[in-house]
Scaffold this active site. Structure first.
Site, PDB file in Angstrom:
ATOM      1  N   LEU A 347       6.005   6.266  -4.513  1.00 19.84           N
ATOM      2  CA  LEU A 347       7.138   5.800  -5.340  1.00 19.84           C
ATOM      3  C   LEU A 347       6.825   4.676  -6.188  1.00 19.84           C
ATOM      4  CD1 LEU A 347       9.898   5.688  -2.677  1.00 19.84           C
ATOM      5  CD2 LEU A 347       9.611   7.483  -4.574  1.00 19.84           C
ATOM      6  N   GLY A 348       5.616   3.853  -5.987  1.00 22.75           N
ATOM      7  CA  GLY A 348       5.431   2.899  -6.719  1.00 22.75           C
ATOM      8  C   GLY A 348       4.181   1.863  -5.912  1.00 22.75           C
ATOM      9  N   GLY A 353       1.408  -4.144  -1.900  1.00 24.82           N
ATOM     10  CA  GLY A 353       1.490  -2.944  -1.173  1.00 24.82           C
ATOM     11  C   GLY A 353       1.940  -1.423  -1.899  1.00 24.82           C
ATOM     12  N   VAL A 355       4.370   1.983  -1.977  1.00 20.63           N
ATOM     13  CA  VAL A 355       5.495   2.586  -1.343  1.00 20.63           C
ATOM     14  C   VAL A 355       5.581   3.954  -1.251  1.00 20.63           C
ATOM     15  CG1 VAL A 355       8.117   2.271  -1.397  1.00 20.63           C
ATOM     16  CG2 VAL A 355       6.742   0.313  -1.937  1.00 20.63           C
ATOM     17  N   ASP A 466      11.003 -13.547  -3.424  1.00 16.70           N
ATOM     18  CA  ASP A 466      10.361 -12.664  -4.514  1.00 16.70           C
ATOM     19  C   ASP A 466      11.490 -11.889  -5.021  1.00 16.70           C
ATOM     20  OD1 ASP A 466       8.282 -11.713  -5.796  1.00 16.70           O
ATOM     21  OD2 ASP A 466       7.962 -10.135  -4.508  1.00 16.70           O
TER      22      ASP A 466
END
Length: 668
Positions: A347-348, A353, A355, A466
């Site tokens: 997904l990204g 990290g 995903v 964040d």
């Protein structure tokens, strides 16, 4: 007398159970009262056998005539399907085939076998008074009847010279092409014959019994049967042989007038007889040693596979983790859910990290799995404890953290899957799916509500640390949900946070972090202010591709505000399609939340009051904010960074940028 009564009873049973124009035979019984002639018979296991030797003909007809015409004399529609097989005694030795026949009579006096199919003879062939229509499955190429080859299907009218024929084949729904098939293969074949009386269209479809009905017929032609078939006509099958011994079988048969014939129960049709002697078993001499060898190799492979899988899916599981119960996912389950963490499910990719999308096999729930590396020096036990505490958060504007998995030096966090992805993709990467102002304002309010819950309404204070557009995800209804709690920290209400390690994203860092390194609810508010401006202006907080006075978003918006043209900072992609009061509020509130002095920033409860219109936004003064920037330079570490005091609002925000650049280069 008794035999006549029995015959009448059987005829009545057939008519009552099936109907004169609708019947089905999944195999045949001798009590079915089929009209059999010449060599035709019903075998003990339910096969309708037309021939079984050389120089034979066989006829089998439904015993009751059917009405093929309407009261106006037009042909009715009908549909039939049957399974047949042609089995030569010796391979490569052919004889004549079989035919499906519509005839005014079930008796054919003078009819001859061989090339005349048991229904014609040299004197009456091609005579219009025959009123016979047939579908032939011919295995001999006879020149006198202009046969196209020795393996074809044809439509015959009062003659054995077909009005249309084609080599025996079936249409493959997979390849989209016709594939040849041998009529004398000894294998059962399925045939569909369908006639549309309104359109005078006849379709003949052929297929191996193991395949479904093809999408396209083998033969399709226009023919008006009203002048050929009489009103009362019989239907059945004929076959014939010559010198070669060939057996013709019908395994099942279904028919319906004015409708679709019932489907045959293919799994329970009678079995065809075996051709030739039974092969001698070579099991003991060849089969058994091969089976033993294969079994041994299979056992060795299985043991090796089990060992490799245990190594592959090995996890770190310490005693203290057992208390988290269902919050702990197995690595194997997550590996299977994400199809092995393939790029197709990615997904990204972020700074902390990658995903992946996944579907849990047991519950079929869609999840997002984030893979991050963890350092044992950070205190993994305390970190997991906080992660699991975050799993108890429940708010409509927060992405639900479902659990975690720890394997070697890798930590996997499992979240609810958000089908519309992250907000930054919609704002910046997909111009065709641009989010309108009403949607953006709803997202801003949603994230603010979620952040208020984290700061004040849950049992502990949660610092997200964040907040940015890429960490705001959109659910199926385009509601904004704050996610990615990998950097979050918790502390009790009324106490001070103990965090001293600076984390976050450049462009969202509050200036006081350079001196104390301590995250607070106020530093979250600063990041939220940058986020608000990002959503309203349609650009990131830092963009080095822009001119110097526009590079820093907060600085540029502050300049627009000072010049009295703050709405000029609105995203041009909105094309002025926004509520002016809401845009003005969001831009000014974004500046207030990004105030260089932490004490001047509002709390998230105040932010929600401003956004809901329950409290007026305080007036901003350029002079007051400039003075605040001077104060922040003295009290919050500007001197330590060797930065000059700002003399204007824009310089003040530029100083904030210099602080973040210092953080990025050395603070982290």
């Amino acid at each position: 007398m008794f035999s006549k009564l029995l015959m009448l009873f059987l005829l009545m049973r057939i008519a009552a159970s099936e109907g004169d124009d609708d019947f089905i035979y999944n195999g045949f019984h001798r009590s079915d009262n089929m009209s059999l002639d010449s060599a035709a018979e019903i075998t003990s296991n339910g096969l309708l056998q037309l021939t079984n030797s050389a120089h034979q003909k066989g006829l089998a007809f439904y015993p009751i005539p059917l009405h093929f015409k309407t009261s106006r004399g037009e042909s009715q529609s009908f549909s039939t399907n049957f399974v047949f097989a042609i089995m030569p005694t010796y391979p490569n030795v052919t004889s004549y085939g079989a035919a499906f026949v519509i005839s005014p009579s079930k008796d054919f006096p003078g009819a001859q076998p061989s090339e005349y199919m048991g229904i014609f003879n040299p004197k009456n062939i091609s005579n219009p008074s025959n009123h016979i229509a047939a579908i032939e499955f011919d295995t001999v190429g006879d020149p006198q009847f202009h046969d196209i080859d020795g393996n074809h299907v044809g439509v015959d009218i009062n003659d054995l010279v077909s009005i249309r024929s084609a080599p025996a084949a079936y249409y493959s729904n997979i390849s989209g092409r016709f594939k040849n098939i041998s009529l004398t293969s000894g294998e059962p074949m399925h045939v569909w014959v369908e006639y549309n009386g309104a359109q005078n269209q006849l379709n003949v479809t052929l297929s191996p019994i193991k395949l479904p009905k093809p999408d396209r017929p083998l033969l399709s032609l226009m023919v008006n049967l009203s002048s050929i078939v009489l009103d009362d006509a019989y239907i059945g099958f004929s076959s014939s042989t010559r010198a070669a011994s060939v057996s013709h079988y019908i395994l099942g048969w279904s028919f319906k007038m004015n409708g679709q014939a019932q489907a045959l129960d293919l799994l329970h049709l009678p079995k065809l007889p075996r051709i030739g002697p039974k092969k001698k078993s070579e099991f003991l001499t060849i089969g058994l040693p091969i089976i033993v060898l294969i079994s041994t190799l299979a056992i060795i492979s299985a043991v090796g596979l089990i060992i490799r899988r245990k190594i592959k899916f090995a996890e770190v599981l310490e005693d203290w983790e057992r208390e988290y119960g269902t919050h702990r996912f197995s690595y194997k389950d997550l590996f299977m859910a994400t199809k092995g963490f393939t790029d197709r499910e990615l997904l990204g990719v972020g700074g902390f990290g990658r995903v992946y999308r996944g579907v849990l096999l047991t519950s079929k729930i869609e999840v997002a799995v984030k893979r991050v590396s963890h350092d044992s020096r950070q205190g993994i036990r305390e970190f997991i404890s906080e992660i699991m505490s975050l799993g108890h958060l429940r708010h409509r504007n927060l992405v639900q953290l479902l659990g975690y998995c720890r394997r070697k030096k890798e930590l996997l966090l499992v979240y609810d899957y958000m089908p519309n992805g992250s907000l930054d993709k919609l704002l910046f990467d997909n111009p065709n799916s641009m989010l309108g102002w009403s949607g953006r304002f709803r997202v801003i309010k949603g994230v603010a509500s979620g952040l208020l819950y984290l700061h004040e309404e849950w049992e502990q204070v949660v610092l997200h640390r964040d907040i940015k557009a890429s960490n705001v995800l959109l659910d199926s209804e385009m509601n904004g949900r704050l996610g990615d709690f990998g950097l979050a920290r918790l502390y009790d209400h009324g106490t001070d946070p103990q965090t001293t390690r600076m984390v976050g994203t450049f462009g969202y860092l509050a200036p006081e972090l350079t001196r104390t390194g301590k995250a607070t609810t106020s530093t979250d508010v600063f990041a939220f202010g940058a986020f608000m401006l990002e959503v309203a202006c349609g650009r990131g907080p830092i963009d080095s591709s822009l001119p110097g006075d526009e590079e820093i978003l907060v600085e540029w918006v502050a300049g627009c505000w000072r010049r009295g043209t703050i709405l000029a900072a609105a995203d041009p992609k909105l094309v002025l399609d926004y509520a002016v009061e809401e845009m003005d509020l969001v831009l000014k509130l974004g500046l207030l939340c990004s105030h260089p002095l932490s004490a001047e920033r509002p709390s998230m409860r105040q932010v929600m009051q401003f956004l809901d219109g329950d409290a007026p936004l305080p007036d901003l003064s350029s002079d007051d904010l400039g003075a605040a920037i001077l104060e922040v330079g003295h009290y919050e570490g500007f001197d330590d960074l060797h930065l000059s005091y700002p003399s204007s609002l824009e310089q003040g925000f530029a100083s904030t940028r210099s602080i973040q650049e210092s953080v990025l280069s050395g603070g982290r």
